[in-house]
Motif scaffolding. Structure first.
Motif, mmCIF file in Angstrom:
data_model
loop_
_atom_site.group_PDB
_atom_site.id
_atom_site.type_symbol
_atom_site.label_atom_id
_atom_site.label_comp_id
_atom_site.label_asym_id
_atom_site.label_seq_id
_atom_site.Cartn_x
_atom_site.Cartn_y
_atom_site.Cartn_z
ATOM 1 N N LEU A 1 3.179 26.660 24.563
ATOM 2 C CA LEU A 1 1.735 26.668 24.724
ATOM 3 C C LEU A 1 1.352 26.613 26.205
ATOM 4 C CD1 LEU A 1 1.296 23.346 25.303
ATOM 5 C CD2 LEU A 1 1.534 23.291 22.825
ATOM 6 N N PRO A 2 0.154 27.034 26.523
ATOM 7 C CA PRO A 2 -0.827 27.650 25.625
ATOM 8 C C PRO A 2 -0.412 29.070 25.267
ATOM 9 C CG PRO A 2 -1.615 27.762 27.869
ATOM 10 C CD PRO A 2 -0.331 26.978 27.910
ATOM 11 N N ARG A 3 -0.870 29.546 24.124
ATOM 12 C CA ARG A 3 -0.561 30.902 23.699
ATOM 13 C C ARG A 3 -1.842 31.734 23.717
ATOM 14 N NH1 ARG A 3 1.296 27.701 19.965
ATOM 15 N NH2 ARG A 3 -0.019 28.540 18.322
ATOM 16 N N PRO A 4 -1.845 32.843 24.477
ATOM 17 C CA PRO A 4 -3.025 33.714 24.457
ATOM 18 C C PRO A 4 -3.195 34.328 23.073
ATOM 19 C CG PRO A 4 -1.221 34.798 25.585
ATOM 20 C CD PRO A 4 -0.770 33.384 25.306
ATOM 21 N N ILE A 5 -4.402 34.731 22.777
ATOM 22 C CA ILE A 5 -4.729 35.233 21.448
ATOM 23 C C ILE A 5 -5.056 36.718 21.498
ATOM 24 C CG2 ILE A 5 -6.300 35.016 19.471
ATOM 25 C CD1 ILE A 5 -6.835 32.122 20.540
ATOM 26 N N ALA A 6 -4.368 37.487 20.672
ATOM 27 C CA ALA A 6 -4.731 38.883 20.459
ATOM 28 C C ALA A 6 -5.723 38.910 19.291
ATOM 29 C CB ALA A 6 -3.499 39.727 20.131
ATOM 30 N N TRP A 7 -6.972 39.220 19.593
ATOM 31 C CA TRP A 7 -8.002 39.325 18.545
ATOM 32 C C TRP A 7 -8.051 40.783 18.156
ATOM 33 C CZ3 TRP A 7 -13.843 37.924 19.432
ATOM 34 C CH2 TRP A 7 -14.416 37.494 18.222
ATOM 35 N N VAL A 8 -7.393 41.129 17.056
ATOM 36 C CA VAL A 8 -7.067 42.519 16.741
ATOM 37 C C VAL A 8 -8.010 43.090 15.688
ATOM 38 C CG1 VAL A 8 -5.254 44.104 15.985
ATOM 39 C CG2 VAL A 8 -4.651 42.016 17.256
ATOM 40 N N SER A 9 -8.637 44.212 16.045
ATOM 41 C CA SER A 9 -9.449 44.940 15.058
ATOM 42 C C SER A 9 -8.681 46.164 14.583
ATOM 43 C CB SER A 9 -10.810 45.345 15.639
ATOM 44 O OG SER A 9 -10.667 46.264 16.699
ATOM 45 N N THR A 10 -8.767 46.396 13.277
ATOM 46 C CA THR A 10 -8.152 47.561 12.649
ATOM 47 C C THR A 10 -9.126 48.100 11.603
ATOM 48 O OG1 THR A 10 -7.063 46.166 10.976
ATOM 49 C CG2 THR A 10 -5.776 46.731 12.961
ATOM 50 N N THR A 11 -8.823 49.281 11.085
ATOM 51 C CA THR A 11 -9.626 49.859 10.010
ATOM 52 C C THR A 11 -8.688 50.281 8.891
ATOM 53 O OG1 THR A 11 -11.303 50.637 11.572
ATOM 54 C CG2 THR A 11 -11.285 51.657 9.382
ATOM 55 N N SER A 12 -9.018 49.902 7.671
ATOM 56 C CA SER A 12 -8.173 50.230 6.525
ATOM 57 C C SER A 12 -8.366 51.684 6.120
ATOM 58 C CB SER A 12 -8.498 49.317 5.341
ATOM 59 O OG SER A 12 -9.752 49.685 4.764
ATOM 60 N N GLU A 13 -7.485 52.145 5.250
ATOM 61 C CA GLU A 13 -7.607 53.519 4.744
ATOM 62 C C GLU A 13 -8.906 53.705 3.972
ATOM 63 O OE1 GLU A 13 -3.464 55.543 3.970
ATOM 64 O OE2 GLU A 13 -3.525 53.621 2.913
ATOM 65 N N ASP A 14 -9.462 52.611 3.433
ATOM 66 C CA ASP A 14 -10.733 52.674 2.706
ATOM 67 C C ASP A 14 -11.939 52.516 3.628
ATOM 68 O OD1 ASP A 14 -9.389 52.978 0.275
ATOM 69 O OD2 ASP A 14 -9.224 50.810 -0.004
ATOM 70 N N SER B 1 -1.733 34.636 17.576
ATOM 71 C CA SER B 1 -1.417 33.861 18.779
ATOM 72 C C SER B 1 0.002 34.068 19.290
ATOM 73 C CB SER B 1 -1.660 32.363 18.530
ATOM 74 O OG SER B 1 -0.694 31.845 17.638
ATOM 75 N N PHE B 2 0.770 34.969 18.684
ATOM 76 C CA PHE B 2 2.045 35.386 19.265
ATOM 77 C C PHE B 2 1.760 36.723 19.944
ATOM 78 C CE2 PHE B 2 4.722 33.140 15.735
ATOM 79 C CZ PHE B 2 4.191 31.922 16.121
ATOM 80 N N PHE B 3 1.438 36.695 21.237
ATOM 81 C CA PHE B 3 0.869 37.865 21.919
ATOM 82 C C PHE B 3 1.224 37.857 23.396
ATOM 83 C CE2 PHE B 3 -3.119 39.097 24.343
ATOM 84 C CZ PHE B 3 -2.846 40.445 24.357
ATOM 85 N N THR B 4 1.584 39.033 23.925
ATOM 86 C CA THR B 4 1.834 39.148 25.354
ATOM 87 C C THR B 4 1.923 40.612 25.771
ATOM 88 O OG1 THR B 4 3.195 38.280 27.174
ATOM 89 C CG2 THR B 4 4.373 39.144 25.265
ATOM 90 N N VAL B 5 2.117 40.838 27.089
ATOM 91 C CA VAL B 5 2.420 42.171 27.617
ATOM 92 C C VAL B 5 3.895 42.447 27.362
ATOM 93 C CG1 VAL B 5 2.512 43.601 29.685
ATOM 94 C CG2 VAL B 5 0.659 41.944 29.404
ATOM 95 N N ALA B 6 4.220 43.653 26.903
ATOM 96 C CA ALA B 6 5.612 43.994 26.623
ATOM 97 C C ALA B 6 6.190 44.975 27.625
ATOM 98 C CB ALA B 6 5.736 44.573 25.213
ATOM 99 N N CYS B 7 5.346 45.794 28.250
ATOM 100 C CA CYS B 7 5.834 46.808 29.181
ATOM 101 C C CYS B 7 4.716 47.180 30.148
ATOM 102 C CB CYS B 7 6.312 48.045 28.420
ATOM 103 S SG CYS B 7 7.064 49.330 29.445
ATOM 104 N N VAL B 8 5.107 47.560 31.365
ATOM 105 C CA VAL B 8 4.140 47.937 32.396
ATOM 106 C C VAL B 8 3.887 49.443 32.405
ATOM 107 C CG1 VAL B 8 3.717 47.965 34.893
ATOM 108 C CG2 VAL B 8 4.741 45.950 33.833
ATOM 109 N N ASP B 9 4.952 50.243 32.345
ATOM 110 C CA ASP B 9 4.826 51.697 32.426
ATOM 111 C C ASP B 9 5.745 52.335 31.402
ATOM 112 O OD1 ASP B 9 4.251 54.267 33.186
ATOM 113 O OD2 ASP B 9 5.413 54.202 35.051
ATOM 114 N N PRO B 10 5.194 52.732 30.240
ATOM 115 C CA PRO B 10 3.767 52.782 29.895
ATOM 116 C C PRO B 10 3.218 51.388 29.567
ATOM 117 C CG PRO B 10 5.070 53.442 28.006
ATOM 118 C CD PRO B 10 6.033 53.265 29.144
ATOM 119 N N PRO B 11 1.888 51.219 29.634
ATOM 120 C CA PRO B 11 1.312 49.904 29.329
ATOM 121 C C PRO B 11 1.390 49.611 27.827
ATOM 122 C CG PRO B 11 -0.425 51.500 29.736
ATOM 123 C CD PRO B 11 0.870 52.199 30.031
ATOM 124 N N ILE B 12 2.168 48.592 27.488
ATOM 125 C CA ILE B 12 2.362 48.237 26.080
ATOM 126 C C ILE B 12 2.127 46.738 25.911
ATOM 127 C CG2 ILE B 12 4.061 48.047 24.201
ATOM 128 C CD1 ILE B 12 5.322 50.622 25.219
#
Length: 199
Positions: A24-37, A46-57
């Motif tokens: 801790l502290p753990r940053p929060i990914a507040w994730v929006s998605t849209t369903s097939e419907d 709250s398990f969230f971070t930067v994974a790569c710089v180039d490309p940005p992931i």
């Protein structure tokens, strides 16, 4: 003196509680998605971070198969938002286990705005939105790590400092701690890295 904890003896749920009270502290990914419907989903992870710089992931982990993960797998797009302190209660409310046909945007009274490069909408009140396309997933036991390539970043102008980057005091992010505890922005300390100088 230390107290020893064996994951095999403690059990997964109890050891999970130990981990989240320690990492801790753990940053929060507040994730929006849209369903097939066409239902707009919004959930904090709250398990969230930067994974790569180039490309940005960026990467977040779904513990269990939640609506966010199912929607990302189906449509391959999502938006990660910063969670500011003034939206603390709404962020917490979107963590409720609503049925898939029920939009957390509506339940928490959050206004949508259209994204520029992906289908899922953005949270209008969040100061930072990272529009992502799915790069890949990796599963471990009961959890799935989601990797998203950032294809567009939308940042409220009023959180940008003179150097053109977001300022932490203007973002005022909240983070997850252990139990039902959350962290808020506090004192910031600054120190430059010490360069290595060969003799």
């Amino acid at each position: 003196m230390r107290t020893d904890f064996d994951p095999a003896e403690l059990g997964s749920r109890s050891f999970y509680r130990l981990l989240t009270a320690t990492i801790l502290p753990r940053p929060i990914a507040w994730v929006s998605t849209t369903s097939e419907d066409g239902v707009d989903n919004l959930a904090p992870h709250s398990f969230f971070t930067v994974a790569c710089v180039d490309p940005p992931i960026v990467q977040f982990t779904s513990v269990g198969r939640k609506d966010t993960l199912r929607n990302v797998e189906a449509n391959r797009e999502f938006v990660v938002h910063l969670t500011p302190e003034d939206l603390f209660e709404q962020v917490n409310a979107t963590g409720t286990n609503y049925p898939a046909h029920h939009s957390e945007f509506d339940a928490a009274g959050l206004e949508r705005e259209p994204s520029l490069r992906v289908r899922p909408p953005r949270v209008k009140a969040s100061p930072v939105a990272l529009e992502c396309v799915l790069h890949g997933t990796m599963s471990f036991g009961d959890s799935t790590m989601v990797l998203g390539r950032v294809v567009h970043a939308a940042v409220h102008t009023d959180v940008l400092a003179e150097d053109g980057l977001p300022a932490v005091d203007r973002l005022s992010p909240v983070s997850r701690l252990g139990r039902n505890e959350w962290g808020v922005h506090g004192e910031v300390k600054r120190i430059d890295r010490v360069p290595y100088e060969a003799d």
